[in-house]
Design a protein around this motif. Structure first.
Motif, PDB file in Angstrom:
ATOM      1  N   LYS A  18       0.876  -1.306  -0.019  1.00 17.12           N
ATOM      2  CA  LYS A  18       0.098  -0.053   0.086  1.00 17.12           C
ATOM      3  C   LYS A  18       0.968   1.336   0.049  1.00 17.12           C
ATOM      4  O   LYS A  18       1.669   1.271   1.129  1.00 17.12           O
ATOM      5  CB  LYS A  18      -0.905  -0.036   1.234  1.00 17.12           C
ATOM      6  N   ASP A  19       0.744   1.984  -0.945  1.00 18.84           N
ATOM      7  CA  ASP A  19       1.444   3.313  -1.009  1.00 18.84           C
ATOM      8  C   ASP A  19       1.579   4.008   0.148  1.00 18.84           C
ATOM      9  O   ASP A  19       0.590   4.314   0.580  1.00 18.84           O
ATOM     10  CB  ASP A  19       1.162   4.084  -2.265  1.00 18.84           C
ATOM     11  N   GLY A  20       2.903   4.445   0.613  1.00 17.00           N
ATOM     12  CA  GLY A  20       3.196   5.138   1.595  1.00 17.00           C
ATOM     13  C   GLY A  20       2.980   4.536   3.070  1.00 17.00           C
ATOM     14  O   GLY A  20       3.214   5.106   4.000  1.00 17.00           O
ATOM     15  N   GLU A  21       2.689   3.172   3.119  1.00 18.94           N
ATOM     16  CA  GLU A  21       2.664   2.490   4.280  1.00 18.94           C
ATOM     17  C   GLU A  21       3.754   1.376   4.209  1.00 18.94           C
ATOM     18  O   GLU A  21       4.037   0.775   3.234  1.00 18.94           O
ATOM     19  CB  GLU A  21       1.323   1.772   4.281  1.00 18.94           C
ATOM     20  N   PRO A  22       4.260   1.121   5.612  1.00 23.03           N
ATOM     21  CA  PRO A  22       5.378   0.061   5.564  1.00 23.03           C
ATOM     22  C   PRO A  22       4.539  -1.284   5.289  1.00 23.03           C
ATOM     23  O   PRO A  22       3.298  -1.558   5.448  1.00 23.03           O
ATOM     24  CB  PRO A  22       5.675   0.067   7.236  1.00 23.03           C
ATOM     25  N   THR A  23       5.472  -2.411   4.859  1.00 27.14           N
ATOM     26  CA  THR A  23       4.796  -3.459   4.326  1.00 27.14           C
ATOM     27  C   THR A  23       5.599  -4.750   5.069  1.00 27.14           C
ATOM     28  O   THR A  23       6.871  -4.728   4.974  1.00 27.14           O
ATOM     29  CB  THR A  23       5.184  -3.702   2.750  1.00 27.14           C
ATOM     30  N   ASN A  24       4.782  -5.468   5.634  1.00 24.17           N
ATOM     31  CA  ASN A  24       5.165  -6.704   6.272  1.00 24.17           C
ATOM     32  C   ASN A  24       4.827  -8.072   5.539  1.00 24.17           C
ATOM     33  O   ASN A  24       3.815  -7.962   4.999  1.00 24.17           O
ATOM     34  CB  ASN A  24       4.771  -6.756   7.719  1.00 24.17           C
TER      35      ASN A  24
END
Length: 76
Positions: A18-24
């Protein structure tokens, strides 16, 4: 776009970014309290245009698994 995690050439985890959010990304099947060397896992991004070059994940250690020490005993 999707973040993919590879081990031995196979995808072992992936997550939509998701653009602009950290990704786990969750990787299942790891052993607790184990150090995995740099390069054991690789990551890349993919989208409709293709896939980026795979890069090494740095060394990491999994946390110890919590053990439930409670017990119930039934008797007569």
């Amino acid at each position: 776009k999707t973040l993919k995690v590879y081990s031995e050439g196979k995808v072992v985890g992936q997550q939509v970014v998701k653009d602009g959010e950290p990704t786990n990304v969750k990787i299942t099947g790891l052993t607790s309290s184990t150090t995995y060397p740099a390069g054991k896992f690789k990551v890349s991004f993919s989208n409709d245009s293709g896939e980026s070059e795979k890069v090494d994940v740095p060394e990491f250690t999994t946390i110890a698994k919590e053990v439930n020490t409670d017990a119930e005993v039934e008797g007569q």
